[in-house]
Design an enzyme around this catalytic site. Sequence first.
Site, PDB file in Angstrom:
ATOM      1  N   CYS A   1      15.075   3.926   6.698  1.00 23.92           N
ATOM      2  CA  CYS A   1      14.025   4.659   5.974  1.00 23.92           C
ATOM      3  C   CYS A   1      12.992   5.155   6.990  1.00 23.92           C
ATOM      4  CB  CYS A   1      13.329   3.785   4.938  1.00 23.92           C
ATOM      5  SG  CYS A   1      11.923   4.656   4.187  1.00 23.92           S
TER       6      CYS A   1
ATOM      7  N   HIS B   1       9.699   3.374  -0.974  1.00 22.50           N
ATOM      8  CA  HIS B   1       9.348   4.795  -1.085  1.00 22.50           C
ATOM      9  C   HIS B   1      10.177   5.549  -2.117  1.00 22.50           C
ATOM     10  CE1 HIS B   1       7.619   3.739   2.897  1.00 22.50           C
ATOM     11  NE2 HIS B   1       6.630   4.457   2.411  1.00 22.50           N
TER      12      HIS B   1
ATOM     13  N   HIS C   1      -5.624   0.181   2.064  1.00 25.73           N
ATOM     14  CA  HIS C   1      -5.895  -0.246   3.442  1.00 25.73           C
ATOM     15  C   HIS C   1      -7.225  -1.011   3.497  1.00 25.73           C
ATOM     16  CE1 HIS C   1      -3.657   3.709   4.088  1.00 25.73           C
ATOM     17  NE2 HIS C   1      -2.807   2.791   4.491  1.00 25.73           N
TER      18      HIS C   1
ATOM     19  N   LYS D   1      -1.720   7.024  -0.861  1.00 26.71           N
ATOM     20  CA  LYS D   1      -2.338   8.341  -0.779  1.00 26.71           C
ATOM     21  C   LYS D   1      -1.553   9.361  -1.586  1.00 26.71           C
ATOM     22  CE  LYS D   1      -5.683  10.632   0.225  1.00 26.71           C
ATOM     23  NZ  LYS D   1      -6.985  10.238  -0.316  1.00 26.71           N
TER      24      LYS D   1
ATOM     25  N   HIS E   1      -6.990   4.722   2.419  1.00 25.12           N
ATOM     26  CA  HIS E   1      -7.306   4.617   0.991  1.00 25.12           C
ATOM     27  C   HIS E   1      -7.670   3.173   0.665  1.00 25.12           C
ATOM     28  CE1 HIS E   1      -3.348   2.840   0.257  1.00 25.12           C
ATOM     29  NE2 HIS E   1      -2.782   3.864   0.877  1.00 25.12           N
TER      30      HIS E   1
ATOM     31  N   CYS F   1       9.345   3.985   6.161  1.00 24.86           N
ATOM     32  CA  CYS F   1       9.032   2.585   6.515  1.00 24.86           C
ATOM     33  C   CYS F   1       9.244   2.360   8.011  1.00 24.86           C
ATOM     34  CB  CYS F   1       9.988   1.609   5.840  1.00 24.86           C
ATOM     35  SG  CYS F   1       9.871   1.454   4.081  1.00 24.86           S
TER      36      CYS F   1
ATOM     37  N   CYS G   1      15.309   3.691  -0.707  1.00 25.17           N
ATOM     38  CA  CYS G   1      14.304   2.770  -0.197  1.00 25.17           C
ATOM     39  C   CYS G   1      13.544   2.213  -1.399  1.00 25.17           C
ATOM     40  CB  CYS G   1      13.334   3.499   0.733  1.00 25.17           C
ATOM     41  SG  CYS G   1      11.867   2.505   1.080  1.00 25.17           S
TER      42      CYS G   1
ATOM     43  N   LYS H   1       1.950   1.190  -7.086  1.00 24.00           N
ATOM     44  CA  LYS H   1       1.198   0.800  -5.894  1.00 24.00           C
ATOM     45  C   LYS H   1       0.269   1.947  -5.504  1.00 24.00           C
ATOM     46  CE  LYS H   1       1.808  -0.256  -1.010  1.00 24.00           C
ATOM     47  NZ  LYS H   1       2.597   0.140   0.141  1.00 24.00           N
TER      48      LYS H   1
HETATM   49  N1  MSP Z   1       1.801   0.430  10.640  1.00 23.01           N
HETATM   50  C1  MSP Z   1       2.368  -0.525   9.796  1.00 23.01           C
HETATM   51  C2  MSP Z   1       1.818  -1.905  10.067  1.00 23.01           C
HETATM   52  C3  MSP Z   1       1.987  -2.386  11.459  1.00 23.01           C
HETATM   53  S1  MSP Z   1       1.245  -3.925  11.707  1.00 23.01           S
HETATM   54  C4  MSP Z   1       1.770  -4.442  13.172  1.00 23.01           C
HETATM   55  C5  MSP Z   1       2.078  -0.161   8.345  1.00 23.01           C
HETATM   56  N2  MSP Z   1       1.033   0.644   8.158  1.00 23.01           N
HETATM   57  S2  MSP Z   1       0.510   1.124   6.721  1.00 23.01           S
HETATM   58  O1  MSP Z   1      -0.486   2.119   6.979  1.00 23.01           O
HETATM   59  O2  MSP Z   1       1.576   1.501   5.879  1.00 23.01           O
HETATM   60  O3  MSP Z   1      -0.230  -0.100   6.132  1.00 23.01           O
HETATM   61  C6  MSP Z   1       0.421  -1.065   5.354  1.00 23.01           C
HETATM   62  C7  MSP Z   1      -0.583  -2.113   4.958  1.00 23.01           C
HETATM   63  O4  MSP Z   1      -1.730  -1.499   4.335  1.00 23.01           O
HETATM   64  C8  MSP Z   1      -0.094  -3.109   3.935  1.00 23.01           C
HETATM   65  O5  MSP Z   1       0.648  -4.162   4.506  1.00 23.01           O
HETATM   66  C9  MSP Z   1      -1.408  -3.591   3.367  1.00 23.01           C
HETATM   67  O6  MSP Z   1      -2.008  -4.461   4.268  1.00 23.01           O
HETATM   68  C10 MSP Z   1      -2.200  -2.313   3.280  1.00 23.01           C
HETATM   69  N3  MSP Z   1      -1.965  -1.600   2.035  1.00 23.01           N
HETATM   70  C11 MSP Z   1      -1.580  -0.306   1.893  1.00 23.01           C
HETATM   71  N4  MSP Z   1      -1.540  -0.005   0.559  1.00 23.01           N
HETATM   72  C12 MSP Z   1      -1.874  -1.084  -0.165  1.00 23.01           C
HETATM   73  C13 MSP Z   1      -2.009  -1.352  -1.526  1.00 23.01           C
HETATM   74  N5  MSP Z   1      -1.815  -0.444  -2.463  1.00 23.01           N
HETATM   75  N6  MSP Z   1      -2.377  -2.606  -1.884  1.00 23.01           N
HETATM   76  C14 MSP Z   1      -2.606  -3.585  -0.954  1.00 23.01           C
HETATM   77  N7  MSP Z   1      -2.483  -3.360   0.332  1.00 23.01           N
HETATM   78  C15 MSP Z   1      -2.122  -2.125   0.774  1.00 23.01           C
HETATM   79  O7  MSP Z   1       2.745  -0.665   7.481  1.00 23.01           O
END
Ligand code: MSP
Length: 531
Positions: free
Chosen positions: A125, A146, A20, A298, A17, A128, A143, A295
């Site tokens: 969690c 979440h 990311h 998805k 989304h 997480c 958490c 935040k």
């Molecule tokens: N898999 C772990 C990360 C491992 S890195 C060695 C993870 N994945 S995640 O799919 O949850 O991605 C988290 C990251 O996605 C956040 O740290 C950020 O970089 C990005 N984001 C996800 N949602 C976001 C927002 N709503 N706003 C900004 N960044 C966001 O955690």
Amino acid sequence: MSFYVTTPIYYVNGEPHLGHAYSTMAADVLARHHRQRGEDVFFLTGTDEHGEPVELAAAREGISPRELADRNAPKFERMAARVEATNDFFIRTSDPRHMDRVSEVIQRVYDNGHVYEGVYEGWYCPRCADFKTERELGPGNTCPIHEIALEREREENWFFRLSAFEDDLKRLYAERPEFVVPEHRRNEALSFIAHGLQDVSLSRPNLNWGLRLPWDPEQRMYVWFDALLNYYTALSFAREGEDLSERFWPSCFHVLAKDILKFHAVIWPALLLAAGLEPPRGMVIHGYLLMGERKMSKSLGDVIDPGEVIDRFGADALRFYCLREVSFGQDGSVSAAGFETRYETELANDWGNLASRTLAMLARYRGGVVPEAAPDPELASGDDGLEGLEVRVCELIDRAELSGALEAIWSRVRRLNRYVEERSPWVLAKQEGESAGEGDGGGAPGEAGREAQQPGRPRTRSGAGDQLDVVLYNLAEGVRTLALLLVAFMPASSERLLDALGEDSREIAGFGSRGGGAMTERIPPLFPKLD
Ligand code: MSP
């Protein structure tokens, strides 16, 4: 000089989304910008495919984790391509080459004596994949991210002796004040360390999907160790037959959001030290894109679908909007209405219009050739002057102040628009035409074309004609310098504009560094107006 930039590797338990995409776009701005500075750049993104979040999501769908990963990883890869990310490699942690390398590194950590067997008891969690300390819990043992009730876990684990690295981490932070930016995130990480570090689980007994520990195959590696190591392992196999580790480690810079600060700013450098490797050069922690107050994620549903925005407006507009609307490092709301407003006012009107007018006037008054003139001191100097802007923008980007860099650029976009109004080149053109007519019968203003630049043109034209040369040169040169700085943010439109300005180089350049003589051409609007 080498510059290695990474995004978090995204969990394949969901679909990509805008949240990311945001990290990926920001990392791409850094990658492109450093390439423009002539540095040796490597840009990595990818997917995190092991561990409980993926295992649980697959179980919910009644498929295997591998099936889920194989279905979703390509979506993240496509997302990177759609936002025009120039990643040099896309890593998937289910890649056996990654897994082999992780085993090697973790064995080294074990051999170095930083691992022991113990019992974990506490809060966990599964979303997480994080063991929460008491201080990290939300109200009622929930958490905080979440907002789900957490279970108390008790299990036999291997532990990583994080506590042993407290002093090393404190020293690292003291020696490198810019290890974590922005500063408030650095302080958060430091305060986490200062509260005393507890050892962390390195493995878990009840997982079915993950790497087995080399010295105890009954246990699977806690997903965060596997995941963090991607930044290092990828270098060993991203290029067929070449190991890039020497070239790019430790000049590594991580982009991530604050949700995973602890893992990157505390556990990761300690893990590297435990393996006898150097910590990365630094990391920038950005905030969350919010929808309203929440935040973006998805499960909350997407209000802004990056794919739809890109289909209608292009990736440049999406990149610009996200990095401009939300001050990089802070949380900020995004919305479809906000997008349209910025698109209309800043992209279509301020910038697109400035570019179109400049090219149109060059075509009309000088046959498309940038006249020879000097930088106008009035435009060059002052708070929003163009002189030295490239140095300022590089400094801001070096501090990962991406929105600050865009604001610095935009104040000059506005400055150039004011300059056009103040100097009214169309009035100068008219005067030039009139005096030429009074003089010895020079051509009509519209067709002045190249003749206006020929040596020996009638002296009577000098006043208005020279002034017009100055204005047109300064506009062309101003737009060129801004477009060069914008390449990293809005690559497609900036490239198109630079081509139209007859600029072949993409190297960042100062205002006034190019003279006149370039052949320009008109192009369709960079950002067409909304219907
Ligand atoms: N898999 C772990 C990360 C491992 S890195 C060695 C993870 N994945 S995640 O799919 O949850 O991605 C988290 C990251 O996605 C956040 O740290 C950020 O970089 C990005 N984001 C996800 N949602 C976001 C927002 N709503 N706003 C900004 N960044 C966001 O955690």
